[in-house]
Motif scaffolding. Structure first.
Motif, PDB file in Angstrom:
ATOM      1  N   UNK A   1       2.107  -4.443   3.285  1.00  0.00           N
ATOM      2  CA  UNK A   1       3.955  -3.531   3.454  1.00  0.00           C
ATOM      3  C   UNK A   1       3.422  -1.969   3.153  1.00  0.00           C
ATOM      4  N   UNK A   2       4.148  -1.078   4.013  1.00  0.00           N
ATOM      5  CA  UNK A   2       3.495   0.149   3.383  1.00  0.00           C
ATOM      6  C   UNK A   2       4.886   1.184   3.536  1.00  0.00           C
TER       7      UNK A   2
ATOM      8  N   UNK B   1      -5.330   3.574   4.647  1.00  0.00           N
ATOM      9  CA  UNK B   1      -4.562   2.132   4.483  1.00  0.00           C
ATOM     10  C   UNK B   1      -5.211   0.793   5.711  1.00  0.00           C
ATOM     11  N   UNK B   2      -5.424   1.602   6.618  1.00  0.00           N
ATOM     12  CA  UNK B   2      -5.576   0.125   7.721  1.00  0.00           C
ATOM     13  C   UNK B   2      -6.604  -0.439   7.560  1.00  0.00           C
TER      14      UNK B   2
ATOM     15  N   UNK C   1       1.016  -0.690   0.405  1.00  0.00           N
ATOM     16  CA  UNK C   1      -0.318  -0.170   0.256  1.00  0.00           C
ATOM     17  C   UNK C   1       0.944   1.163   0.108  1.00  0.00           C
ATOM     18  N   UNK C   2       0.896   1.727  -1.114  1.00  0.00           N
ATOM     19  CA  UNK C   2       1.559   3.446  -1.300  1.00  0.00           C
ATOM     20  C   UNK C   2       0.404   4.402  -1.216  1.00  0.00           C
TER      21      UNK C   2
ATOM     22  N   UNK D   1      -2.859  -4.968  11.609  1.00  0.00           N
ATOM     23  CA  UNK D   1      -3.245  -5.204   9.616  1.00  0.00           C
ATOM     24  C   UNK D   1      -1.902  -5.176   9.018  1.00  0.00           C
ATOM     25  N   UNK D   2      -1.263  -4.471   9.209  1.00  0.00           N
ATOM     26  CA  UNK D   2       0.678  -3.814   8.275  1.00  0.00           C
ATOM     27  C   UNK D   2       1.411  -4.984   8.807  1.00  0.00           C
ATOM     28  N   UNK D   3       2.217  -5.942   8.629  1.00  0.00           N
ATOM     29  CA  UNK D   3       3.547  -6.064   8.987  1.00  0.00           C
ATOM     30  C   UNK D   3       4.782  -5.318   8.696  1.00  0.00           C
TER      31      UNK D   3
END
Length: 249
Positions: free
Chosen positions: A93-94, A78-79, A61-62, A112-114
């Motif tokens: 990945x952000x 994003x979340x 996600x950018x 939720x973001x690694x």
């Protein structure tokens, strides 16, 4: 997913993100590109359908490209996307400015973001995509990333590695729906800036300014004319004309 989508009459292709997708594709991965500024549907029905059909291993996600939109609504989108991916056991990945300077906004329990990547994304993302085991021990071997570890955000070594832009593949615009954007094609021929204006994040983000060879830029313009009937080309460099001699070439 910016907080306020650009109006269709002025939407330009997000060249930096397409360039990154082209890089990942060139590494041998299969890539699907979705611009939520252009393909937004409330409830994320499009996203869920793509996840079911495409079955990705990693979602990247950018956001806040071109104009930084450091807004709470952007972060929440994003979340929300990250949680959808997590529900399907997909790694997330952000990247970009907010993820670089404020990774704690995305890295907390059950976010939720690694992984959040800082600064130039190509090398860390290449290494991340090779991991079979997304564990702390493996993360520690990759520079310029942050991750959540036991109730805190852990950062690996920060290193301003300069990417040789001429080693990147030509941007593959077949990844996008070209009709979603105005009839102006975009190009990035350099990164960074030689100036050090205090109000600007660019020198600190990219480090030393680097530019592509003029020949490669001309080749890309020719490709835009041949394949996409380009009549107008917009340079989106941080400072395209800072080197007058190179620009004249």
């Amino acid at each position: 997913p910016n907080a306020k989508s650009t109006e269709p009459t002025s939407a330009i292709e997000p060249i930096d993100i397409i360039q990154l997708a082209s890089f990942v594709q060139d590494l041998g991965h299969t890539v699907k590109f979705l611009d939520l500024d252009r393909k937004w549907i409330d409830g994320y029905a499009d996203v869920i359908q793509i996840i079911k059909d495409f079955q990705p291993e990693v979602v990247v996600i950018l956001f806040d490209y071109h104009i930084p939109l450091h807004l709470e609504t952007t972060r929440n989108k994003v979340l929300e996307l990250a949680n959808i991916a997590q529900n399907y056991n997909i790694k997330v990945v952000v990247w970009w400015k907010m993820a670089t300077y404020q990774p704690k906004q995305f890295l907390f329990e059950d976010s939720g973001v690694d992984v959040a990547i800082s600064f130039a994304m190509e090398k860390p993302l290449e290494q991340i995509c090779l991991l079979d085991d997304w564990s702390k021990n493996n993360f520690q071997k990759i520079d310029n990333i942050s991750y959540f570890d036991w109730e805190k955000v852990a950062r690996t070594t920060f290193s301003k590695k300069i990417i040789d832009l001429d080693h990147l593949p030509m941007t593959d615009r077949s990844l996008i729906y070209i009709s979603d954007y105005i009839d102006v094609r975009t190009i990035l021929s350099s990164r960074g800036c030689t100036l050090s204006c205090k109000f600007c994040h660019v020198p600190g983000f990219w480090g030393r300014r680097v530019g592509r060879l003029p020949e490669s830029v001309v080749d890309e313009i020719q490709d835009l004319v041949d394949r996409f009937w380009a009549k107008k080309v917009l340079f989106l460099d941080d400072n395209a004309t800072v080197n007058k001699e190179r620009m004249a070439q």
